[in-house]
Design an enzyme around this catalytic site. Structure first.
Site, PDB file in Angstrom:
ATOM      1  CG  ASN A 175     -25.054 -17.420   1.388  1.00 37.93           C
ATOM      2  OD1 ASN A 175     -25.460 -18.048   0.061  1.00 37.93           O
ATOM      3  ND2 ASN A 175     -23.764 -17.262   1.564  1.00 37.93           N
ATOM      4  CG  HIS A 228     -23.616 -18.954  -2.740  1.00 37.69           C
ATOM      5  ND1 HIS A 228     -23.453 -19.543  -1.591  1.00 37.69           N
ATOM      6  CD2 HIS A 228     -23.946 -19.822  -3.623  1.00 37.69           C
ATOM      7  CE1 HIS A 228     -23.259 -20.693  -1.751  1.00 37.69           C
ATOM      8  NE2 HIS A 228     -23.451 -21.087  -2.706  1.00 37.69           N
ATOM      9  CD  GLU A 275     -20.073 -17.525  -0.072  1.00 35.14           C
ATOM     10  OE1 GLU A 275     -21.344 -17.459  -0.326  1.00 35.14           O
ATOM     11  OE2 GLU A 275     -19.638 -18.586   0.348  1.00 35.14           O
ATOM     12  CG  ASP A 325     -18.796 -22.738  -8.748  1.00 33.11           C
ATOM     13  OD1 ASP A 325     -19.104 -24.020  -9.410  1.00 33.11           O
ATOM     14  OD2 ASP A 325     -19.538 -22.444  -8.180  1.00 33.11           O
TER      15      ASP A 325
HETATM   16  C1  GLP Z   1     -22.600 -24.675  -4.689  1.00 27.66           C
HETATM   17  C2  GLP Z   1     -22.345 -24.160  -5.867  1.00 27.66           C
HETATM   18  C3  GLP Z   1     -23.527 -23.178  -6.224  1.00 27.66           C
HETATM   19  C4  GLP Z   1     -25.052 -23.911  -6.106  1.00 27.66           C
HETATM   20  C5  GLP Z   1     -25.113 -24.241  -4.713  1.00 27.66           C
HETATM   21  C6  GLP Z   1     -26.362 -24.891  -4.241  1.00 27.66           C
HETATM   22  O1  GLP Z   1     -22.420 -23.465  -3.724  1.00 27.66           O
HETATM   23  N1  GLP Z   1     -21.204 -23.200  -6.254  1.00 27.66           N
HETATM   24  O2  GLP Z   1     -23.279 -23.045  -7.835  1.00 27.66           O
HETATM   25  O3  GLP Z   1     -25.751 -23.128  -6.635  1.00 27.66           O
HETATM   26  O4  GLP Z   1     -23.788 -24.993  -4.107  1.00 27.66           O
HETATM   27  O5  GLP Z   1     -26.364 -26.355  -4.538  1.00 27.66           O
HETATM   28  P1  GLP Z   1     -27.601 -27.143  -4.079  1.00 27.66           P
HETATM   29  O6  GLP Z   1     -28.197 -27.209  -5.521  1.00 27.66           O
HETATM   30  O7  GLP Z   1     -27.033 -28.418  -3.736  1.00 27.66           O
HETATM   31  O8  GLP Z   1     -28.510 -26.501  -3.167  1.00 27.66           O
END
Ligand code: GLP
Length: 247
Positions: free
Chosen positions: A135, A137, A142, A66
């Site tokens: 949440n 995702h 989302e 993304d």
């Molecule tokens: C962002 C990314 C996700 C990732 C999420 C969790 O939203 N788009 O791909 O899984 O963060 O991040 P973290 O590993 O910092 O908790």
């Protein structure tokens, strides 16, 4: 979905790194899907150490999950910047062998379609690394994202904006939209490894693994993935009813 937990996240990182190493030894130009976020950073660091000790990762082709809409590639919080710093540079990968959505493209919808077609042109993703949002995702899909959704422009929820605000000086600077691989795109990866560490992920892990597969919890789509592994530490596993296998 096969769930493995461990008290020591280093062991889980080693487990995941071993799988990437095995893939690259078998198929030096494999397509590896990279997730951003803090969770997979130790995995990329471990692979960087292995690369420095002689493991050749330079032939891998890299795809990203993304990107924020509106951020240029050189913005320090853009995912292209993250991938360059944590993966491309330390692993010696030519940026031409990395496919990412263009965040500041004049037409983000066209950029999303172009990104998806470039993944397909490579024949799909051999191994996709994933994290999970608090949440539930995955990537930036989302709650409410269809399980057959494709790469597209999405609006981020307040929960995600809040979670990501820690990376920006001012909350008002957090981009409101992103280009994300769809849930359907992710489900087509030939192998997926999701990492989740810490108490803050425990509810998402429980809903993903033990709830029904529902669009309200996009990560629960992985229950339908033919070859998905979930690697979690004891804190992220703390609300599961059934104890997972140990690493
Ligand atoms: C962002 C990314 C996700 C990732 C999420 C969790 O939203 N788009 O791909 O899984 O963060 O991040 P973290 O590993 O910092 O908790």
């Amino acid at each position: 979905m096969r769930i493995t937990s461990g008290s020591d996240s280093d062991q889980l990182i080693t487990f995941a790194a071993d799988e990437v190493e095995e893939l690259v030894r078998r198929q030096p130009n494999a397509v590896l899907g990279i997730a951003t976020g803090s969770t997979p950073e130790p995995l990329y660091a471990e692979l960087s150490r292995r690369s420095a000790r002689g493991l050749d990762l330079s032939g891998l082709r890299i795809t990203c999950l993304d990107e924020y809409v509106g951020l240029s590639a050189d913005h320090p919080q853009s995912y292209r910047h993250y991938i360059t710093e944590h993966v491309l540079d330390p692993w010696g990968i030519d940026p031409g062998n990395a496919v990412m959505p263009v965040g500041d493209a004049p037409d983000p919808d066209a950029a999303a379609r172009d990104f998806e077609s470039r993944i397909l042109a490579w024949g799909g993703i051999d191994l996709q690394i994933l994290g999970v949002g608090p949440n539930g995702h995955i990537a930036f899909n989302e709650p409410g994202s269809a399980f057959d959704s494709r790469t597209r422009v999405v609006s981020l929820t307040p929960s995600t904006l809040e979670a990501n605000s820690r990376f920006f000086e001012d909350e008002a600077d957090v981009p409101r939209r992103a280009i994300t691989q769809g849930v359907g795109t992710i489900l087509e990866s030939r192998r997926a490894i999701l990492l989740a560490f810490g108490e803050g992920k425990a509810d998402a892990v429980r809903a993903m693994a033990e709830g029904e597969a529902t669009e309200d919890v996009p990560a629960s789509a992985l229950q339908r993935h033919p070859n998905a592994a979930v690697l979690i530490d004891d804190k992220a596993a703390s609300r599961l009813r059934t104890a997972p296998a140990s690493v």
